[in-house]
Design a protein around this motif. Sequence first.
Motif, PDB file in Angstrom:
ATOM      1  N   GLN A   1      -7.528  -6.306  -3.525  1.00  0.00           N
ATOM      2  CA  GLN A   1      -7.182  -5.162  -2.676  1.00  0.00           C
ATOM      3  C   GLN A   1      -6.116  -4.297  -3.336  1.00  0.00           C
ATOM      4  OE1 GLN A   1      -8.464  -4.085   0.632  1.00  0.00           O
ATOM      5  NE2 GLN A   1      -7.538  -2.397  -0.499  1.00  0.00           N
ATOM      6  N   VAL A   2      -5.126  -4.920  -3.956  1.00  0.00           N
ATOM      7  CA  VAL A   2      -4.081  -4.159  -4.640  1.00  0.00           C
ATOM      8  C   VAL A   2      -4.691  -3.290  -5.734  1.00  0.00           C
ATOM      9  CG1 VAL A   2      -2.050  -4.349  -6.134  1.00  0.00           C
ATOM     10  CG2 VAL A   2      -2.252  -5.818  -4.112  1.00  0.00           C
TER      11      VAL A   2
ATOM     12  N   LEU B   1       1.748   2.112 -15.550  1.00  0.00           N
ATOM     13  CA  LEU B   1       2.421   1.296 -14.534  1.00  0.00           C
ATOM     14  C   LEU B   1       1.976  -0.153 -14.719  1.00  0.00           C
ATOM     15  CD1 LEU B   1       2.991   2.220 -10.836  1.00  0.00           C
ATOM     16  CD2 LEU B   1       2.314  -0.099 -11.469  1.00  0.00           C
ATOM     17  N   ILE B   2       2.944  -1.049 -14.807  1.00  0.00           N
ATOM     18  CA  ILE B   2       2.666  -2.483 -14.928  1.00  0.00           C
ATOM     19  C   ILE B   2       3.167  -3.175 -13.667  1.00  0.00           C
ATOM     20  CG2 ILE B   2       3.045  -4.587 -16.288  1.00  0.00           C
ATOM     21  CD1 ILE B   2       3.670  -2.780 -18.699  1.00  0.00           C
ATOM     22  N   TRP B   3       2.320  -3.993 -13.068  1.00  0.00           N
ATOM     23  CA  TRP B   3       2.681  -4.682 -11.834  1.00  0.00           C
ATOM     24  C   TRP B   3       2.237  -6.134 -11.903  1.00  0.00           C
ATOM     25  CZ3 TRP B   3      -1.397  -6.634  -8.842  1.00  0.00           C
ATOM     26  CH2 TRP B   3      -2.677  -6.149  -9.155  1.00  0.00           C
ATOM     27  N   THR B   4       2.841  -6.951 -11.036  1.00  0.00           N
ATOM     28  CA  THR B   4       2.457  -8.360 -10.947  1.00  0.00           C
ATOM     29  C   THR B   4       2.288  -8.747  -9.481  1.00  0.00           C
ATOM     30  OG1 THR B   4       4.731  -9.222 -10.823  1.00  0.00           O
ATOM     31  CG2 THR B   4       3.788  -8.891 -13.034  1.00  0.00           C
ATOM     32  N   ARG B   5       1.464  -9.768  -9.289  1.00  0.00           N
ATOM     33  CA  ARG B   5       1.291 -10.328  -7.948  1.00  0.00           C
ATOM     34  C   ARG B   5       0.653 -11.698  -8.081  1.00  0.00           C
ATOM     35  NH1 ARG B   5      -0.243 -12.308  -2.720  1.00  0.00           N
ATOM     36  NH2 ARG B   5       0.611 -10.913  -1.149  1.00  0.00           N
ATOM     37  N   HIS B   6       1.202 -12.676  -7.370  1.00  0.00           N
ATOM     38  CA  HIS B   6       0.584 -14.006  -7.390  1.00  0.00           C
ATOM     39  C   HIS B   6      -0.784 -13.956  -6.731  1.00  0.00           C
ATOM     40  CE1 HIS B   6       1.099 -14.745  -3.082  1.00  0.00           C
ATOM     41  NE2 HIS B   6       2.328 -14.250  -3.189  1.00  0.00           N
ATOM     42  N   ARG B   7      -1.579 -15.007  -6.966  1.00  0.00           N
ATOM     43  CA  ARG B   7      -2.944 -15.048  -6.434  1.00  0.00           C
ATOM     44  C   ARG B   7      -3.137 -16.199  -5.459  1.00  0.00           C
ATOM     45  NH1 ARG B   7      -6.282 -16.409 -10.138  1.00  0.00           N
ATOM     46  NH2 ARG B   7      -4.751 -16.961 -11.716  1.00  0.00           N
TER      47      ARG B   7
ATOM     48  N   ARG C   1       0.832  -1.204   0.000  1.00  0.00           N
ATOM     49  CA  ARG C   1       0.000   0.000   0.000  1.00  0.00           C
ATOM     50  C   ARG C   1       0.870   1.259   0.000  1.00  0.00           C
ATOM     51  NH1 ARG C   1      -5.184   0.990   4.005  1.00  0.00           N
ATOM     52  NH2 ARG C   1      -6.040   2.790   2.874  1.00  0.00           N
ATOM     53  N   ARG C   2       1.937   1.253   0.797  1.00  0.00           N
ATOM     54  CA  ARG C   2       2.810   2.427   0.850  1.00  0.00           C
ATOM     55  C   ARG C   2       3.485   2.673  -0.489  1.00  0.00           C
ATOM     56  NH1 ARG C   2       7.867   2.997   4.979  1.00  0.00           N
ATOM     57  NH2 ARG C   2       8.486   1.075   3.937  1.00  0.00           N
ATOM     58  N   ALA C   3       4.006   1.603  -1.104  1.00  0.00           N
ATOM     59  CA  ALA C   3       4.684   1.763  -2.391  1.00  0.00           C
ATOM     60  C   ALA C   3       3.728   2.318  -3.446  1.00  0.00           C
ATOM     61  CB  ALA C   3       5.258   0.426  -2.850  1.00  0.00           C
TER      62      ALA C   3
ATOM     63  N   THR D   1      -6.353   2.309  -7.578  1.00  0.00           N
ATOM     64  CA  THR D   1      -7.424   3.251  -7.915  1.00  0.00           C
ATOM     65  C   THR D   1      -7.489   4.389  -6.902  1.00  0.00           C
ATOM     66  OG1 THR D   1      -8.714   1.490  -8.962  1.00  0.00           O
ATOM     67  CG2 THR D   1      -9.891   3.484  -8.343  1.00  0.00           C
ATOM     68  N   ASP D   2      -7.391   4.054  -5.630  1.00  0.00           N
ATOM     69  CA  ASP D   2      -7.436   5.063  -4.566  1.00  0.00           C
ATOM     70  C   ASP D   2      -6.251   6.028  -4.650  1.00  0.00           C
ATOM     71  OD1 ASP D   2      -9.702   3.823  -3.632  1.00  0.00           O
ATOM     72  OD2 ASP D   2      -8.698   2.790  -1.968  1.00  0.00           O
ATOM     73  N   SER D   3      -5.137   5.590  -5.246  1.00  0.00           N
ATOM     74  CA  SER D   3      -3.933   6.415  -5.341  1.00  0.00           C
ATOM     75  C   SER D   3      -3.833   7.167  -6.660  1.00  0.00           C
ATOM     76  CB  SER D   3      -2.684   5.541  -5.142  1.00  0.00           C
ATOM     77  OG  SER D   3      -2.670   4.968  -3.849  1.00  0.00           O
TER      78      SER D   3
END
Length: 220
Positions: free
Chosen positions: A166-167, A152-158, A136-138, A172-174
């Motif tokens: 949540q990510v 911005l392109i990001w990845t995260r396992h599920r 969240r901070r990043a 969106t909130d940022s």
Amino acid sequence: MDEGDSHWVQWHRMYDVDGSPLQTRVALVQRYIRAALDAAPEGVPFRILSLCAGQGRDIVGALYDHPRRAQVRARLVELEPTLADDARRLIADTKLESVEVVTSDASTTDAAVGAVPADLLLACGIFGNISSDDIRRAIGMFSSLCAPRATLIWTRHRREPDMTPQVRRWFTDSGFEEIAFEAPDDAGLVGVGVNRLTAAPQPFEAGRRLFTFVGDGGIF
């Protein structure tokens, strides 16, 4: 396999396994890198910053035959020296002279000095290895590395508990609108997100910590 290799060097060998989730992930990321460059104004320098870039397969694979590669100025930040050297060899083999590799810690904004504001920011292979608070901070700080309307392109396992919903909300909130999110059913637990900065970028400050790695258990 060399038993003296670091965890990360061994982990990157999964890119060479046909049909592996990492092959699927890098192909998706490459597609979105090319799409971002395709959409950029022609002839205008296009700046890319890749954090925790590994061997640079995503950047090199997307750019080596792209007709607009000459307008790219890219920095790949990778702390593991063996992986950074691998990236330099890939870049030399493909003659991507405008792509540099910096062997440095991407977890602080110091690694971005001279490479921002970025038109394209990559945060791949990070969110599976840091705490939810640091994710969240990043995300809240990423706009300080970005040009207006940056991609911005990001990845995260599920893996359970799946944090990708949540990510996506945190982005969106940022001030990053969602362009795409892909989680192919036939590719294990891969998740790839693409966002565009619609809020005003925050001012860049050197010496700020983005995140802290908490282990090497993350798959993606």
